[in-house]
Write an enzyme that holds these catalytic residues in place. Structure first.
Site, PDB file in Angstrom:
ATOM      1  N   GLU A  55      29.193   6.424   0.990  1.00 58.53           N
ATOM      2  CA  GLU A  55      28.371   7.582   0.601  1.00 58.53           C
ATOM      3  C   GLU A  55      28.151   7.695  -0.902  1.00 58.53           C
ATOM      4  O   GLU A  55      29.039   7.438  -1.705  1.00 58.53           O
ATOM      5  CB  GLU A  55      29.039   8.860   1.107  1.00 58.53           C
ATOM      6  CG  GLU A  55      28.195  10.102   0.889  1.00 58.53           C
ATOM      7  CD  GLU A  55      28.512  11.172   1.900  1.00 58.53           C
ATOM      8  OE1 GLU A  55      27.928  11.152   2.994  1.00 58.53           O
ATOM      9  OE2 GLU A  55      29.369  12.028   1.594  1.00 58.53           O
ATOM     10  N   LYS A  57      27.501  10.743  -3.155  1.00 52.86           N
ATOM     11  CA  LYS A  57      27.553  12.220  -3.143  1.00 52.86           C
ATOM     12  C   LYS A  57      27.882  12.638  -4.577  1.00 52.86           C
ATOM     13  O   LYS A  57      28.981  12.405  -5.056  1.00 52.86           O
ATOM     14  CB  LYS A  57      28.640  12.640  -2.133  1.00 52.86           C
ATOM     15  CG  LYS A  57      29.006  14.080  -2.101  1.00 52.86           C
ATOM     16  CD  LYS A  57      29.837  14.468  -0.857  1.00 52.86           C
ATOM     17  CE  LYS A  57      31.264  14.009  -0.846  1.00 52.86           C
ATOM     18  NZ  LYS A  57      32.072  14.594   0.246  1.00 52.86           N
ATOM     19  N   LYS A 117      21.822  12.593   4.306  1.00 52.35           N
ATOM     20  CA  LYS A 117      22.675  13.719   4.699  1.00 52.35           C
ATOM     21  C   LYS A 117      22.141  14.958   4.006  1.00 52.35           C
ATOM     22  O   LYS A 117      22.073  15.020   2.774  1.00 52.35           O
ATOM     23  CB  LYS A 117      24.116  13.464   4.236  1.00 52.35           C
ATOM     24  CG  LYS A 117      25.011  12.939   5.328  1.00 52.35           C
ATOM     25  CD  LYS A 117      26.475  13.177   5.017  1.00 52.35           C
ATOM     26  CE  LYS A 117      27.250  13.320   6.306  1.00 52.35           C
ATOM     27  NZ  LYS A 117      28.419  14.146   6.240  1.00 52.35           N
ATOM     28  N   GLU A 166      25.742  15.711  14.241  1.00 51.25           N
ATOM     29  CA  GLU A 166      27.104  15.948  13.744  1.00 51.25           C
ATOM     30  C   GLU A 166      27.788  17.131  14.430  1.00 51.25           C
ATOM     31  O   GLU A 166      27.229  18.217  14.535  1.00 51.25           O
ATOM     32  CB  GLU A 166      27.057  16.212  12.233  1.00 51.25           C
ATOM     33  CG  GLU A 166      28.452  16.420  11.653  1.00 51.25           C
ATOM     34  CD  GLU A 166      28.424  16.639  10.160  1.00 51.25           C
ATOM     35  OE1 GLU A 166      28.183  15.670   9.418  1.00 51.25           O
ATOM     36  OE2 GLU A 166      28.651  17.787   9.727  1.00 51.25           O
ATOM     37  N   ASN A 187      32.631  15.126  12.383  1.00 54.81           N
ATOM     38  CA  ASN A 187      33.040  15.422  11.008  1.00 54.81           C
ATOM     39  C   ASN A 187      34.450  16.007  11.011  1.00 54.81           C
ATOM     40  O   ASN A 187      34.702  17.070  11.590  1.00 54.81           O
ATOM     41  CB  ASN A 187      32.058  16.379  10.330  1.00 54.81           C
ATOM     42  CG  ASN A 187      32.179  16.286   8.813  1.00 54.81           C
ATOM     43  OD1 ASN A 187      33.229  15.909   8.289  1.00 54.81           O
ATOM     44  ND2 ASN A 187      31.107  16.614   8.110  1.00 54.81           N
ATOM     45  N   GLU A 217      33.527  10.753  10.465  1.00 54.94           N
ATOM     46  CA  GLU A 217      33.102  11.171   9.123  1.00 54.94           C
ATOM     47  C   GLU A 217      34.175  11.992   8.403  1.00 54.94           C
ATOM     48  O   GLU A 217      34.789  12.872   9.023  1.00 54.94           O
ATOM     49  CB  GLU A 217      31.875  12.095   9.219  1.00 54.94           C
ATOM     50  CG  GLU A 217      30.664  11.529   9.908  1.00 54.94           C
ATOM     51  CD  GLU A 217      29.585  12.606  10.032  1.00 54.94           C
ATOM     52  OE1 GLU A 217      28.708  12.449  10.867  1.00 54.94           O
ATOM     53  OE2 GLU A 217      29.639  13.624   9.298  1.00 54.94           O
ATOM     54  N   SER A 218      34.331  11.729   7.141  1.00 55.87           N
ATOM     55  CA  SER A 218      35.135  12.532   6.202  1.00 55.87           C
ATOM     56  C   SER A 218      36.641  12.313   6.309  1.00 55.87           C
ATOM     57  O   SER A 218      37.193  12.174   7.396  1.00 55.87           O
ATOM     58  CB  SER A 218      34.895  14.039   6.371  1.00 55.87           C
ATOM     59  OG  SER A 218      33.551  14.384   6.234  1.00 55.87           O
TER      60      SER A 218
HETATM   61  O1  LIG Z   1      32.078  17.568   1.110  1.00 63.15           O
HETATM   62  C1  LIG Z   1      32.084  18.810   1.220  1.00 63.15           C
HETATM   63  O2  LIG Z   1      32.796  19.549   0.531  1.00 63.15           O
HETATM   64  C2  LIG Z   1      31.173  19.474   2.227  1.00 63.15           C
HETATM   65  C3  LIG Z   1      31.142  20.852   2.288  1.00 63.15           C
HETATM   66  C4  LIG Z   1      30.286  21.498   3.196  1.00 63.15           C
HETATM   67  C5  LIG Z   1      29.462  20.758   4.016  1.00 63.15           C
HETATM   68  C6  LIG Z   1      29.501  19.365   3.962  1.00 63.15           C
HETATM   69  C7  LIG Z   1      30.341  18.734   3.089  1.00 63.15           C
HETATM   70  N1  LIG Z   1      30.369  17.377   2.970  1.00 63.15           N
HETATM   71  C8  LIG Z   1      29.548  16.497   3.706  1.00 63.15           C
HETATM   72  C9  LIG Z   1      30.425  15.520   4.375  1.00 63.15           C
HETATM   73  O3  LIG Z   1      30.818  15.811   5.457  1.00 63.15           O
HETATM   74  C10 LIG Z   1      30.894  14.322   3.607  1.00 63.15           C
HETATM   75  O4  LIG Z   1      30.129  14.136   2.477  1.00 63.15           O
HETATM   76  C11 LIG Z   1      30.984  12.985   4.343  1.00 63.15           C
HETATM   77  O5  LIG Z   1      31.318  13.081   5.666  1.00 63.15           O
HETATM   78  C12 LIG Z   1      32.001  12.088   3.598  1.00 63.15           C
HETATM   79  O6  LIG Z   1      33.250  12.724   3.549  1.00 63.15           O
HETATM   80  P1  LIG Z   1      34.391  12.279   2.504  1.00 63.15           P
HETATM   81  O7  LIG Z   1      34.728  10.848   2.784  1.00 63.15           O
HETATM   82  O8  LIG Z   1      35.554  13.173   2.774  1.00 63.15           O
HETATM   83  O9  LIG Z   1      33.809  12.443   1.142  1.00 63.15           O
END
Ligand SMILES: O=C(O)c1ccccc1NCC(=O)[C@H](O)[C@H](O)COP(=O)(O)O
Length: 273
Positions: A55, A57, A117, A166, A187, A217-218
Site C-alpha cells: 500500500e 498511504k 482504496k 470490505e 479488514n 487486510e491491515s
Molecule cells: O489506517 C487507518 O487508520 C484507517 C482508519 C479508518 C479507516 C481506514 C483506515 N485504513 C485503511 C486500511 O484499512 C489500511 O490502509 C490497509 O488495510 C492497510 O493496513 P495496514 O497494513 O495496517 O497499514
C-alpha cells in the site's frame, strides 16, 4: 460522530463540489473500459503462493502523516523490485492525505495492478476510477446499504473493475454474501475504534464460502503473521504500515514473502563454504 462517520460526512461534502460526468463522458468511459483486460483476475486466481498488495498511504487517522508525496517513487521502486504483486493507493484526501493526482501518478509509473482504496459512496467515484484505469476498487460494506453494495458491484463489473468488498464483522459478511460479492477483503482494523486484531480474519474465515477470494487486510507485521494465514488457506494480503514505516521497505517485503536475504559478494568471498 465516530471517525468513520466523520470521514463519510466529509466525503459527501467534497463530492458535492465535484462536477459529475455527463452522459457522453460516461458512455466513453464504459466503451473504453469494456475492451481492457484486467490483471487482477489472474492475481486473484493465484493459489498457495503469497500475493502481496503493497500500500501507498500518505497518512491515516490512526498514524497522522506516514510518508511524504515526494517519497512515493522510492516506495514504488522498492515494492516493485521486491516482488509486490499489486499496489493499493489510498486516495481519500482529508484524513489520508491522498488524491487522484497520486493515483494517476502511481498508475503511470508502475506495471503492477492498482487497487484504489477510498470511501466509495456514489457512482461518480466508480466512473472516475475506471477513467483513471483502476483495476480493483474497495467497496466498504459498513458505510453502505445492501442495495448500494449490489448496485456498486454491478457498476464495477460493467466497468471491468474488480469490486473488493470490505467487511469487518459478521453483519458485514452477511451483507456481502447477500450482495453476491466474489472478492471479500477482511479488514482486521475496526474502522470506528481503529483497533487492529488479526483475530478478526481468523474468526470470519470459516463462515465465508470457499469460492470467494479473500484478502486479509491491515495489521500484518511479520512473516509469522502471514504464515499463520497461509496455513488457514489465505494467500492474498494487503499491507501498508509495516512496509511504509520500515527503514528498508523492499527488504521487509522480501522477508514477508519468505525470500531469503542475498548474501553480499563480500561475504561470499570471505566465507566460500
Ligand atoms: O489506517 C487507518 O487508520 C484507517 C482508519 C479508518 C479507516 C481506514 C483506515 N485504513 C485503511 C486500511 O484499512 C489500511 O490502509 C490497509 O488495510 C492497510 O493496513 P495496514 O497494513 O495496517 O497499514
Amino acid at each position: 460522530m465516530n471517525i468513520l462517520e466523520q470521514i463519510v460526512s466529509e466525503k459527501k461534502q467534497s463530492l458535492k463540489r465535484v462536477q459529475p460526468y455527463n452522459f457522453r463522458e460516461i458512455e466513453a468511459i464504459i466503451a473504453t473500459a469494456r475492451y481492457q483486460s484486467n490483471p487482477w483476475v489472474n492475481l486473484f486466481n493465484l493459489k498457495n503462493e503469497p500475493v502481496i498488495i503493497a500500500e501507498i498511504k500518505l497518512g491515516s487517522p490512526s498514524r497522522g502523516s506516514i510518508i511524504s508525496p515526494e517519497a512515493v517513487p522510492y516506495y514504488l521502486s522498492e515494492y516493485q523490485k521486491a516482488g509486490a504483486s499489486a499496489l493499493s493507493v489510498v486516495t481519500e484526501e482529508k484524513y489520508f492525505k491522498g488524491n487522484t493526482t497520486l493515483l494517476k501518478m502511481v498508475i503511470q509509473n508502475t506495471h503492477l495492478p492498482v487497487l484504489r482504496k477510498d470511501f466509495v459512496i456514489n457512482d461518480f467515484q466508480i466512473y472516475q476510477s475506471a477513467y483513471f484505469g483502476v483495476g480493483a476498487l474497495l467497496i466498504i460494506v459498513k458505510i453502505l446499504s445492501l442495495s448500494k453494495i449490489r448496485k456498486f458491484i454491478h457498476l464495477c463489473e460493467q466497468l471491468n473493475i474488480i469490486p473488493l468488498v470490505e467487511i469487518h464483522d459478521q453483519q458485514d459478511l452477511e451483507k456481502a454474501i447477500e450482495a453476491r460479492a466474489n472478492f471479500i477483503g477482511i479488514n482486521n482494523r475496526n474502522l470506528t475504534s481503529l483497533e487492529v486484531s488479526l483475530h478478526t480474519t481468523e474468526s470470519l474465515l470459516p463462515k465465508i464460502p470457499d469460492q470467494i477470494t479473500i484478502v486479509c487486510e491491515s495489521g500484518i507485521r511479520s512473516r509469522e503473521d502471514l504464515q499463520q494465514f497461509m496455513d488457514l488457506g489465505i494467500n492474498h494480503f494487503l499491507i501498508g504500515e509495516y512496509l511504509l514505516f520500515h527503514s528498508q521497505p523492499g527488504e521487509a517485503l522480501r522477508e514477508l514473502k519468505g525470500v531469503k536475504k542475498h548474501a553480499s559478494s563480500k561475504n561470499l568471498r570471505n566465507n566460500p563454504s
